[in-house]
Enzyme design. Structure first.
Site, short mmCIF file in Angstrom:
data_model
loop_
_atom_site.label_atom_id
_atom_site.label_comp_id
_atom_site.label_asym_id
_atom_site.label_seq_id
_atom_site.Cartn_x
_atom_site.Cartn_y
_atom_site.Cartn_z
N HIS A 193 -2.76 35.72 31.19
CA HIS A 193 -3.10 34.31 31.07
C HIS A 193 -1.88 33.39 31.01
O HIS A 193 -1.78 32.41 31.75
CB HIS A 193 -3.95 34.06 29.81
CG HIS A 193 -5.17 34.91 29.73
ND1 HIS A 193 -5.96 35.17 30.81
CD2 HIS A 193 -5.75 35.56 28.69
CE1 HIS A 193 -6.97 35.94 30.44
NE2 HIS A 193 -6.86 36.20 29.16
N ASP B 33 -9.04 36.34 36.20
CA ASP B 33 -8.33 35.87 35.01
C ASP B 33 -9.04 34.58 34.65
O ASP B 33 -8.85 33.56 35.33
CB ASP B 33 -6.85 35.61 35.31
CG ASP B 33 -6.12 35.18 34.05
OD1 ASP B 33 -6.74 34.51 33.20
OD2 ASP B 33 -4.93 35.50 33.89
N HIS B 34 -9.88 34.62 33.61
CA HIS B 34 -10.79 33.48 33.43
C HIS B 34 -10.04 32.20 33.09
O HIS B 34 -10.57 31.11 33.23
CB HIS B 34 -11.89 33.78 32.40
CG HIS B 34 -11.40 33.91 31.00
ND1 HIS B 34 -10.94 35.10 30.48
CD2 HIS B 34 -11.26 33.00 30.02
CE1 HIS B 34 -10.57 34.89 29.24
NE2 HIS B 34 -10.76 33.64 28.93
#
Ligand code: NAD
Length: 488
Positions: A240, A177-178
């Site tokens: 996110h 999950d950047h």
């Protein structure tokens, strides 16, 4: 302040989907920056693996062009680029077939870290895991990196987890999950758990509410087909925004170690209360025909004139535990909004009594953590309005923009992807989602989405480049609160 760069161990990194958009835009330019910084050692090797037939020279040329196009805008050091490109090779492979696997095995070296980045559609994850195993390409220490979306509901996420678990231990699986790779997100933990100042106030007794906003100015662009089957809830909230909420709300872990942190995050997700239908607003952006910047509208962009998929969502939720039960969390995200801005605001309560009288005005402390752009932390503090006008109160910011506070070197802009790939090689899973976390997040999300489907819910239109539908503002106003302004 110059940041320390500690080189990682030599590695072989195979990028399945090595010719794709993500590999060319993020993964390989990111690796090049780590190479230039001295963190990727010269003995490391990167192997692009995708369906197209090409040789090493053509792949190196493709990636050289990608780095020129998608790099950080600084002039590329051509000697370093040539040396980096020498570390690349290419294998044509079919994730669902048998071609290419023996050639890939021929590229892999012993006694270096082996990592396999699945930068392909999730429908191929199981095939890749199975073939990596069947062709003896992995050992106990090998890692796989998987991209989002990790499922589209609980059932599909469970299936993906099972497909991967058939061949890999959880300690080998790195679900990206950047958002978790962003500098400020990690700073969130440093601020909370490295300072005495905040933690005693970090609860329902002192915090009125928390807002998390992730606003984008772009529309769905060329991803219309994918996006229309997904929507803001699946594409942004389930992963996110949920991860940000966890970091804000979790109990202090005993240690900064992967499972200690992820155990605490999981507890938060499991304590989330179901969201009431009247506590959610869904929106879909519309366009002003006189403003070319606002074209096309959502339904035109996704080529689905009857689409009921949301490009905006605002919701209120609660966490059912002692720390947070009385503090609402408001989450908001959308495309084509007025500014690009990701911000978490902790809005503290009013002082219990104003010694200055009501005419001096009432003000609240707000701690704002800005993830992008201009990463930084701001604390609004109430002071006296300067001048002879008597005791009137105003809010001023104690502003720590990282670029200003740390200087140009300290604020070196390490992209989330580069940081996360280095963590994979170091074997540190702290910033990656664990399988049970992902499933718990879907378990909370599924009933919300099912509710819309069952009720035939239609998203409300909102103007492009606005703060979303009016109903989102109403959601807050009903509680005598307001969203923070979305500013660039
Ligand atoms: P893409 O369509 O640009 O590239 C797909 C890649 O997969 C290509 O290299 C293609 O050759 C390869 N491929 C397709 N079928 C194959 C097969 N049978 N065998 C071997 N290789 C095969 O996709 P992308 O945008 O790079 O996205 C890759 C993954 O990353 C997807 O899961 C996507 O959801 C995810 N992701 C992408 C982005 C992004 O910004 N592009 C952001 C977040 C997540």
């Amino acid at each position: 302040m110059v940041s320390r760069v500690i080189p990682v161990d030599p590695f072989d990194l195979v990028i399945f989907g090595g010719t794709g958009d993500l590999a060319r835009r993020k993964i390989l330019p990111g690796l090049f920056r780590r190479y230039c910084a001295g963190q990727m050692p010269p003995e490391a090797r990167v192997i692009g693996a995708a369906r197209a037939e090409m040789d090493d020279a053509a792949y190196r040329e493709m990636i050289g062009e990608a780095i020129a196009e998608f790099g950080d805008g600084k002039a590329v050091d051509q000697d370093k680029l040539s040396a980096f490109l020498e570390t690349l090779s290419y294998v044509a492979i079919d994730a669902r077939g048998e071609t290419g696997w023996r050639a890939l095995a021929g590229h892999m070296r012993r006694k270096v870290v082996r990592a396999f980045y699945f930068s392909v559609a999730p429908g191929l994850f199981g095939d890749l895991a199975e073939r990596l195993n069947a062709h003896g390409l992995t050992d106990d220490d090998s890692r796989i990196v998987v991209e989002k979306p990790f499922g589209r509901d609980l059932a599909s996420a469970r299936q993906l987890n099972q497909d991967l678990a058939a061949f890999f231990d959880e300690r080998q699986i790195y679900r990206i999950d950047h958002y978790l790779g962003k500098e400020t997100v990690q700073n969130l933990m440093a601020v909370r758990f490295g300072n005495m100042l905040f933690e005693p106030l970090w609860n329902s007794q002192f915090v009125d509410h928390i807002q998390i906003t992730v606003a984008e100015t772009v529309g769905v662009g060329g991803r219309g087909d994918y996006y229309d089957k997904s929507g803001a809830m699946r594409d942004m909230v389930q992963n996110h925004l949920m991860q940000l909420l966890c970091l804000i709300a979790m109990e202090p872990p005993a240690r900064f170690d992967p499972d200690a942190v992820r155990d605490e995050k999981l507890k938060v997700i499991r304590a989330l209360e179901p969201v009431q239908p009247h506590h959610i607003v869904r929106g879909q952006y519309s366009a002003d025909p006189d403003d070319p910047e606002s074209l096309p509208d959502y339904r035109t962009a996704v080529e689905n004139p009857k689409s009921r998929t949301e490009s905006f969502i605002a919701l209120k939720t609660h966490i059912a535990n002692w720390r947070w039960a009385a503090t609402p969390f408001y989450l908001r995200t959308g495309k084509r909004m007025v500014a690009r801005s990701s911000e978490i605001s902790i809005v503290f309560k009013d002082t219990p009594h104003s010694i200055f009288g009501e005419e001096a005005g009432r003000h609240r402390n707000v701690l704002s953590i800005r993830l992008q752009p201009n990463e930084g932390i701001k604390l609004s503090v109430t002071i006296k309005e300067p001048g002879p006008g008597g005791m009137r109160l105003i809010d001023v910011p104690l502003d720590m923009t990282f670029a200003d506070a740390l200087g140009p070197d300290g604020a070196e802009n390490v992209d989330a992807y580069e940081r996360l790939i280095m963590d994979v090689i170091r074997g540190n899973q702290t910033l990656f989602m664990r399988g049970d976390e992902v499933e718990a997040a879907w378990a909370w999300t599924d009933p919300i989405i099912e509710g819309w489907t069952n009720r035939g819910d239609v998203p409300k239109p909102y103007d492009s480049h606005s703060a979303g539908p009016d109903a989102a503002a109403q959601l807050m106003r009903r509680d005598n609160r307001d969203w923070r302004e979305v500013t660039p």
